[in-house]
Write a protein that holds these residues in place. Structure first.
Motif, short mmCIF file in Angstrom:
data_model
loop_
_atom_site.label_atom_id
_atom_site.label_comp_id
_atom_site.label_asym_id
_atom_site.label_seq_id
_atom_site.Cartn_x
_atom_site.Cartn_y
_atom_site.Cartn_z
N LEU A 117 12.48 8.43 -1.17
CA LEU A 117 12.75 7.87 -2.45
C LEU A 117 11.98 7.15 -3.27
O LEU A 117 11.73 7.34 -4.70
CB LEU A 117 14.08 7.10 -2.48
CG LEU A 117 15.25 7.52 -1.48
CD1 LEU A 117 16.26 6.44 -1.38
CD2 LEU A 117 15.82 8.80 -2.17
N SER A 118 11.10 6.59 -2.69
CA SER A 118 9.95 5.92 -3.12
C SER A 118 8.50 5.83 -2.22
O SER A 118 8.87 5.41 -1.02
CB SER A 118 10.08 4.60 -3.81
OG SER A 118 10.79 3.68 -2.79
N GLU A 119 7.40 5.56 -2.63
CA GLU A 119 6.42 5.18 -1.92
C GLU A 119 5.36 4.53 -2.65
O GLU A 119 5.04 4.87 -3.82
CB GLU A 119 5.86 6.58 -1.31
CG GLU A 119 4.62 6.50 -0.52
CD GLU A 119 4.25 7.83 0.00
OE1 GLU A 119 4.45 8.28 1.00
OE2 GLU A 119 3.82 8.55 -0.72
N ARG A 120 4.92 3.60 -1.87
CA ARG A 120 3.63 2.62 -2.50
C ARG A 120 2.52 2.34 -1.36
O ARG A 120 3.15 2.15 -0.35
CB ARG A 120 4.13 1.52 -3.29
CG ARG A 120 4.80 0.56 -2.50
CD ARG A 120 5.38 -0.75 -3.35
NE ARG A 120 6.00 -1.69 -2.49
CZ ARG A 120 5.39 -2.95 -2.07
NH1 ARG A 120 4.13 -3.08 -2.60
NH2 ARG A 120 5.79 -3.77 -1.35
N PRO A 121 1.31 2.08 -1.73
CA PRO A 121 0.25 1.80 -0.90
C PRO A 121 0.45 0.18 -0.70
O PRO A 121 0.85 -0.55 -1.44
CB PRO A 121 -0.90 2.17 -1.60
CG PRO A 121 -0.63 2.04 -3.01
CD PRO A 121 0.88 2.63 -3.13
N VAL A 122 0.18 -0.17 0.54
CA VAL A 122 0.12 -1.60 1.09
C VAL A 122 -0.82 -1.98 1.78
O VAL A 122 -1.51 -0.99 2.55
CB VAL A 122 1.55 -1.83 1.61
CG1 VAL A 122 2.82 -1.88 0.86
CG2 VAL A 122 1.81 -0.95 2.85
N PRO A 123 -1.22 -3.08 2.13
CA PRO A 123 -2.32 -3.34 3.00
C PRO A 123 -1.81 -3.17 4.54
O PRO A 123 -0.60 -3.20 4.87
CB PRO A 123 -2.49 -4.97 2.85
CG PRO A 123 -1.71 -5.30 1.44
CD PRO A 123 -0.88 -4.34 1.21
N ALA A 124 -2.80 -2.80 5.16
CA ALA A 124 -2.56 -2.10 6.57
C ALA A 124 -2.82 -3.47 7.55
O ALA A 124 -3.69 -4.03 7.17
CB ALA A 124 -3.27 -1.08 6.95
N ARG A 125 -1.76 -3.60 8.49
CA ARG A 125 -2.10 -4.66 9.49
C ARG A 125 -3.14 -3.82 10.53
O ARG A 125 -3.01 -2.75 10.86
CB ARG A 125 -0.95 -4.75 10.25
CG ARG A 125 0.04 -5.55 9.42
CD ARG A 125 1.60 -5.86 10.12
NE ARG A 125 2.28 -4.88 10.56
CZ ARG A 125 3.24 -4.40 10.04
NH1 ARG A 125 3.79 -5.21 9.05
NH2 ARG A 125 4.04 -3.21 10.42
N SER A 126 -4.14 -4.63 11.10
CA SER A 126 -5.09 -4.37 11.79
C SER A 126 -4.90 -3.49 13.25
O SER A 126 -5.31 -2.60 13.45
CB SER A 126 -5.98 -5.55 12.20
OG SER A 126 -5.14 -6.52 13.01
N GLU A 127 -3.56 -4.08 13.61
CA GLU A 127 -3.18 -3.35 14.97
C GLU A 127 -2.77 -1.93 14.54
O GLU A 127 -2.79 -1.00 15.29
CB GLU A 127 -2.13 -4.25 15.71
CG GLU A 127 -0.67 -4.43 14.91
CD GLU A 127 -0.85 -5.88 13.91
OE1 GLU A 127 0.24 -6.16 13.79
OE2 GLU A 127 -1.95 -6.40 13.56
N ASP A 128 -2.03 -1.95 13.35
CA ASP A 128 -1.58 -0.62 12.98
C ASP A 128 -2.95 0.50 12.69
O ASP A 128 -2.63 1.44 13.15
CB ASP A 128 -0.60 -0.50 11.77
CG ASP A 128 0.42 -1.42 12.08
OD1 ASP A 128 0.94 -1.37 13.24
OD2 ASP A 128 1.21 -1.84 11.14
N VAL A 129 -3.76 -0.07 12.21
CA VAL A 129 -4.91 0.51 11.88
C VAL A 129 -5.45 1.23 13.00
O VAL A 129 -5.75 2.56 13.14
CB VAL A 129 -6.20 -0.23 11.09
CG1 VAL A 129 -7.21 0.80 10.85
CG2 VAL A 129 -5.26 -0.49 9.60
N ALA A 130 -5.88 0.20 14.19
CA ALA A 130 -6.43 0.78 15.22
C ALA A 130 -5.44 1.77 16.00
O ALA A 130 -6.11 2.95 16.37
CB ALA A 130 -6.55 -0.35 16.44
N GLN A 131 -3.98 1.85 15.85
CA GLN A 131 -3.37 2.74 16.42
C GLN A 131 -3.56 4.02 15.79
O GLN A 131 -3.62 5.21 16.30
CB GLN A 131 -1.81 2.39 16.37
CG GLN A 131 -1.49 1.26 17.62
CD GLN A 131 -1.75 1.75 18.96
OE1 GLN A 131 -1.69 2.93 19.38
NE2 GLN A 131 -1.79 0.60 19.85
N ALA A 132 -3.53 3.88 14.50
CA ALA A 132 -3.79 5.17 13.70
C ALA A 132 -5.05 5.75 13.85
O ALA A 132 -5.22 7.04 13.82
CB ALA A 132 -3.65 5.00 12.26
#
Length: 838
Positions: free
Chosen positions: A622-637
């Motif tokens: 329905l909607s999508e927007r960029p947000v700051p990423a959390r460091s732990e999420d970045v590492a997993q990605a």
């Protein structure tokens, strides 16, 4: 009644029904069971003045049976014998025999589980095994067992696999009437290769007309085939004394009655019929049957939640029924448009609808009955678990059952409307928002076959066009050029809509907002909300499956759709009927189903991690927007990206690859003892999170991979004693007799390679070894110019043999260098001549 074949066994029927409460009666078409048995039972003493209720699965047959019985008694219908079908009733205070259709019987049982005032329940033509007939029997059996042991239940069928059914019903008595039939000559006329039965049907009709007498009954799978053959046969109409009469379920009652009426004097009928004409109906004058051997039946797919019509081979039982139509009153003929040998390969009986159909109506009825699971009832064939679970899930989405499976207030009200649960929810919601007329029109037109046709092909999918056509006196002025409405279908939709409006408490749809069409459809079909996806005419459903419209359709450019009808079992489904849906309506309708979630993922195109916040409805965004990423999420990605891209994407150097190989060599020498960690590529890739994760802070894009401290990450896999042992057992360099430390190549193969000038090795008698002397290295001996002259793993053997030949060659090419006769005793040197001692 004495002329009817059923008369011969009526004494047995009366005797069995007098002493027991269940009976299965088999009698072929034409035996007279439909009219003879109820009339014979009406004055039995055990009935005690109560009514007989007889279920007929088809409306036309129910009317015809009641009229015929009334005529036998010399009365108008509605006195001793009456009928009730949807939207029509002819019963009175003195009615003793009441013929009803499927839905009516279910409502009777739900409203009065004890069936007070009913002494006998007859389920006629039970071999058709409609969903509602199976449900009606299951409810009646429970009522009989718990409340009414005196209630007689009589199953009547022309073709039924009696033995297993009798066993499932607890040893029910079975009676068989031989009936009365005349010989029927069967001719098989399979279509030539590359042609269909429908394409060869006109030739079969002409052959039958030329070689036989009497009327023809042609069995086709559906209305489309009937209309096509009707057009093809148009040339043999009135000029040859032929009357062509279609007969299918969607025809109005008057049109169906005209199809059954005898031909005018001196003329012959060609009746083009669906399976509707297989049983129940009496069609006088038919002496010829032409059977294409096909049937069209609904098949429900729990995975997609859609029902599609499937054309398949008719069963052997159906073929027998159809053939028998030609021998009711005189000898006849039957043309079968398939190979004779194929008959034995056909299924023996039709598959019951409960096995293949949409179980949402059944699940709602069971919830109203108080049965939370089907197991509480006796079934001839239990509902399939997957289909039943899908039905329960739909009812929960529609708000018709609660989490425990009990019917809600809205569910109870929906059931009383006599509509599919989806359409009942639509009607109730229409009333709630003040759009009774519009909701009634929508429910009525979705319940019927689409009444619109386009001369140049398929009509557009927009339901709004059909709503506008319903509002016009003749359904024409609102239509685009080249479109037309089927008058009979239009009349049926209007009549059904009018009845539904009255039940809902409204009268018209004047002033109602046409824009709520999409909202009403979405409420009825919450699983078929769709979002534009890619090129024009392509959509994605809430469950992730695809749906398509022709690019020229007026709805093809919509951003959101609410889809009421679609088809297809594999791939993208074709949208047949839909309405455009506003995003505000979508958000308002599905507030509780929307999910807002943050996702952090590797973007392949950008080569970096991107975090987004998405609001979704199932598979729809329905909607999508960029947000700051959390460091732990970045590492997993990043870990996920490395898994997909491969281990080589890390900043390897030859030195690090050598380290990996040295550890791997020692691990192999340990032969699985586990002393050394696994550092091979496959293992490293499968355990990235264990060893690489601590070294990924600050790494969020591929260009930053070079900053990963891969050396530290790999070395951390070894403890301090292992690191010391590694340097001792698998050294990076090895000292040679000349005093130089020469690097070992651990990447050259399974055995490390020492590439060294031959003269550096003078004075050494044995091959150097590593791993505590367990593994001799492989020597690549080089000339003074650094070119290989010998590869050996046995230095002593080389000195004794091949060296002398090599010496002769090298003395000639390098005369300034010393080439001793016994190199094992000579002093090593890295110079052209050894320096003289002072």
């Amino acid at each position: 009644m004495s002329h009817l074949p059923i008369h011969a066994i009526l004494p047995d029927v009366l005797a069995i029904v007098a002493r027991t409460n269940r009976l299965l009666l088999q009698a072929p078409p034409g035996a007279g069971k439909t009219t003879g048995v109820p009339l014979a039972l009406r004055d039995e003493s055990w009935l005690g003045g109560q009514r007989i209720v007889m279920l007929e699965p088809r409306r036309l047959a129910a009317r015809a049976a009641a009229v015929r019985m009334a005529e036998t008694l010399g009365e108008p219908v509605g006195q001793t014998v009456g009928y009730r079908i949807r939207g029509e009733r002819a019963v009175g205070r003195n009615t003793r025999i009441e013929v009803v259709t499927d839905g009516i019987l279910t409502r009777m049982l739900q409203d009065e589980p004890g069936l007070d005032g009913v002494g006998c329940l007859i389920l006629d033509e039970f071999h058709e095994r409609s969903l509602q007939a199976d449900l009606g029997l299951a409810l009646a059996l429970e009522s009989q067992a718990a409340l009414r042991p005196d209630l007689r239940i009589l199953l009547m069928s022309a073709t039924l696999d009696a033995a297993p059914i009798a066993a499932r019903l607890g040893g029910i008595d079975v009676l068989t009437s031989e009936g009365r039939s005349f010989p029927v000559e069967t001719r098989h006329r399979p279509p030539p290769a590359g042609r269909t039965a429908l394409e060869t049907a006109p030739a079969a009709v002409r052959e039958a007309l030329a070689e036989t007498e009497g009327d023809l009954l042609v069995f086709l799978p559906g209305e489309a085939e009937i209309r096509r053959l009707e057009r093809t046969l148009d040339g043999i109409g009135s000029g040859e004394g032929i009357e062509i009469r279609p007969l299918f379920g969607a025809l109005g009652f008057e049109a169906q009655r005209r199809a059954l009426a005898p031909a005018s004097p001196g003329r012959r009928r060609i009746i083009l019929a669906t399976a509707l004409a297989e049983t129940s109906l009496t069609i006088p004058g038919v002496r010829v049957v032409i059977d294409l051997g096909l049937a069209r039946r609904p098949r429900f797919d729990p995975a997609s939640g859609m029902t599609r019509l499937v054309t398949e081979r008719a069963s052997q039982a159906s073929a027998v029924q159809r053939r028998g139509r030609a021998g009711r009153t005189t000898p006849g003929w039957c043309w079968r448009l398939w190979p004779e040998a194929e008959t034995r390969g056909r299924p023996a009986f039709d598959v019951p609808e409960i096995v293949t159909g949409d179980l949402a109506p059944l699940a709602l009825e069971l919830a109203l009955w108080g049965a939370r699971t089907p197991d509480a009832l006796t079934w001839l064939d239990p509902p399939p678990a997957a289909s039943y679970a899908s039905a329960r899930d739909l009812l929960a989405r529609l708000g018709l059952i609660d989490p425990s499976g009990a019917a809600t207030d809205k569910g109870r009200e929906a059931a009383r409307l006599g509509l599919h649960p989806r359409l009942a929810r639509m009607a109730l919601d229409g009333r709630a928002i003040g759009a009774i007329g519009l909701a009634a029109d929508l429910a009525a037109l979705l319940e019927e076959r689409d009444f619109l046709r386009a001369s140049d092909g398929e009509a557009e999918a927009d339901l709004g066009l059909r709503i506008d056509a319903l509002a016009e006196p003749h359904g024409r002025s609102a239509l685009p050029a080249g479109w037309q409405a089927d008058p009979a279908a239009l009349r049926r939709v209007r009549a059904n809509a009018s009845r539904l409006r009255r039940r809902l408490g409204g009268s018209s749809r004047l002033g109602e907002d046409r824009a709520v069409i999409g909202r009403l459809v979405a409420l009825a079909y919450p699983d078929r909300v769709a979002q534009a996806a890619g090129r024009r005419g392509r959509f994605r459903l809430r469950n992730g499956k695809g749906a398509v419209l022709p690019p020229t359709d007026s709805l093809a450019g919509a951003r959101w759709l609410a889809i009421a009808q679609m088809g297809g079992s594999t791939g993208d489904g074709r949208v047949w009927l839909a309405a455009e849906l506003g995003e505000d309506d979508l958000r308002d309708l599905f507030t509780d189903d929307r999910v807002t979630a943050r996702s952090t993922a590797w973007d392949e195109r950008a080569g970096q991690v991107i975090a987004r916040e998405r609001e979704t409805l199932g598979a729809l965004v329905l909607s999508e927007r960029p947000v700051p990423a959390r460091s732990e999420d970045v590492a997993q990605a990043v870990l996920g990206a490395i898994e997909r891209l491969g281990i080589d994407v890390l900043p390897w150097t030859p030195d690090l690859r050598g380290f990996q190989a040295r550890v791997g060599l020692l691990a192999r020498l340990e032969d699985g003892a586990g002393t050394w960690p696994r550092l091979d590529d496959d293992h490293l890739l499968s355990t990235l999170a264990e060893w690489l994760l601590p070294y990924l802070p600050g790494i969020d894009r591929r260009s930053a991979f070079a900053r990963i401290d891969l050396r530290a990450a790999l070395e951390a896999r070894l403890d301090w004693p292992q690191r010391q042992a590694l340097e001792r057992l698998a050294p990076v360099r090895i000292a040679v007799p000349s005093g130089r430390a020469v690097a070992l190549d651990y990447l050259a193969g399974d055995v490390p390679v020492l590439a060294v000038r031959l003269q550096d090795m003078f004075g050494l008698k044995e091959t150097p070894a590593i791993a505590g002397g367990r593994l001799p290295v492989l020597l690549h001996l080089l000339s003074p110019a650094g070119r290989p002259v010998q590869v050996t793993g046995d230095l002593a053997g080389f000195w004794r043999s091949s060296y002398h030949e090599v010496r002769r060659e090298l003395r000639g090419r390098y005369p300034k260098h010393a080439w001793p006769e016994d190199p094992s005793e000579a002093a090593p040197t890295a110079r052209s001549r050894p320096k003289k001692s002072c």
